[in-house]
Design a protein around this motif. Structure first.
Motif, short mmCIF file in Angstrom:
data_model
loop_
_atom_site.label_atom_id
_atom_site.label_comp_id
_atom_site.label_asym_id
_atom_site.label_seq_id
_atom_site.Cartn_x
_atom_site.Cartn_y
_atom_site.Cartn_z
N GLU A 158 0.85 -1.19 0.00
CA GLU A 158 0.00 0.00 0.00
C GLU A 158 0.89 1.24 0.00
N ILE A 159 0.34 2.34 -0.45
CA ILE A 159 1.01 3.63 -0.35
C ILE A 159 0.41 4.37 0.83
N ILE A 160 1.25 4.81 1.75
CA ILE A 160 0.82 5.51 2.95
C ILE A 160 1.51 6.87 3.01
N GLU A 161 0.75 7.89 3.30
CA GLU A 161 1.28 9.25 3.41
C GLU A 161 1.34 9.66 4.88
N SER A 201 4.39 16.33 3.69
CA SER A 201 3.92 14.95 3.59
C SER A 201 4.89 14.13 2.76
N ALA A 202 5.09 12.89 3.17
CA ALA A 202 5.90 11.95 2.40
C ALA A 202 5.08 10.68 2.19
N LYS A 203 5.18 10.12 1.00
CA LYS A 203 4.46 8.89 0.68
C LYS A 203 5.44 7.73 0.67
N PHE A 204 5.03 6.63 1.30
CA PHE A 204 5.84 5.43 1.40
C PHE A 204 5.08 4.27 0.78
N LEU A 205 5.75 3.51 -0.07
CA LEU A 205 5.21 2.26 -0.57
C LEU A 205 5.67 1.19 0.42
#
Length: 108
Positions: free
Chosen positions: A35-38, A50-54
């Motif tokens: 999932e991609i989580i911000e 904000s940073a998005k993590f896979l």
């Protein structure tokens, strides 16, 4: 505060946020899902972005405690949502089915 190391970069965020992100990543990895989580992170100049993590089975995330990096980043709604998502992956439930007059959970 926690310093998250991901993809060769470092991201500073709050303790609870980092813990919830790692727990969700572990749960997704166990299920071979991603999932991609911000999440909010603090930049070197003190601003919050904000940073998005896979995150998922192939994620290589490390977190370490750091001190004196400014006020703790907090986002109770995000932490609660990540905990709910983690529980949903770890203990999924389905709709109740009526089988021979007894209730049972659908195995799907």
């Amino acid at each position: 505060m926690q310093l998250i190391m991901y993809g060769g970069e470092e991201f500073l965020t709050g303790d609870e946020i980092a813990d919830a992100l790692l727990a969700y990543g572990r749960a997704l990895g166990d299920e071979e899902r991603a999932e991609i989580i911000e999440i909010p992170v603090r930049e070197d100049d003190g601003s919050v972005v904000s940073a998005k993590f896979l995150i998922g089975p192939a994620s290589q995330i490390v977190s370490k405690t750091v001190h004196d990096r400014g006020p703790e980043l907090q986002d109770d709604a995000l932490v609660g949502r990540l905990k709910d998502l983690t529980r949903g992956v770890e203990s999924p439930t389905g709709p109740l089915l009526e089988i021979s007059g007894e209730n049972a959970y659908d195995a799907d």
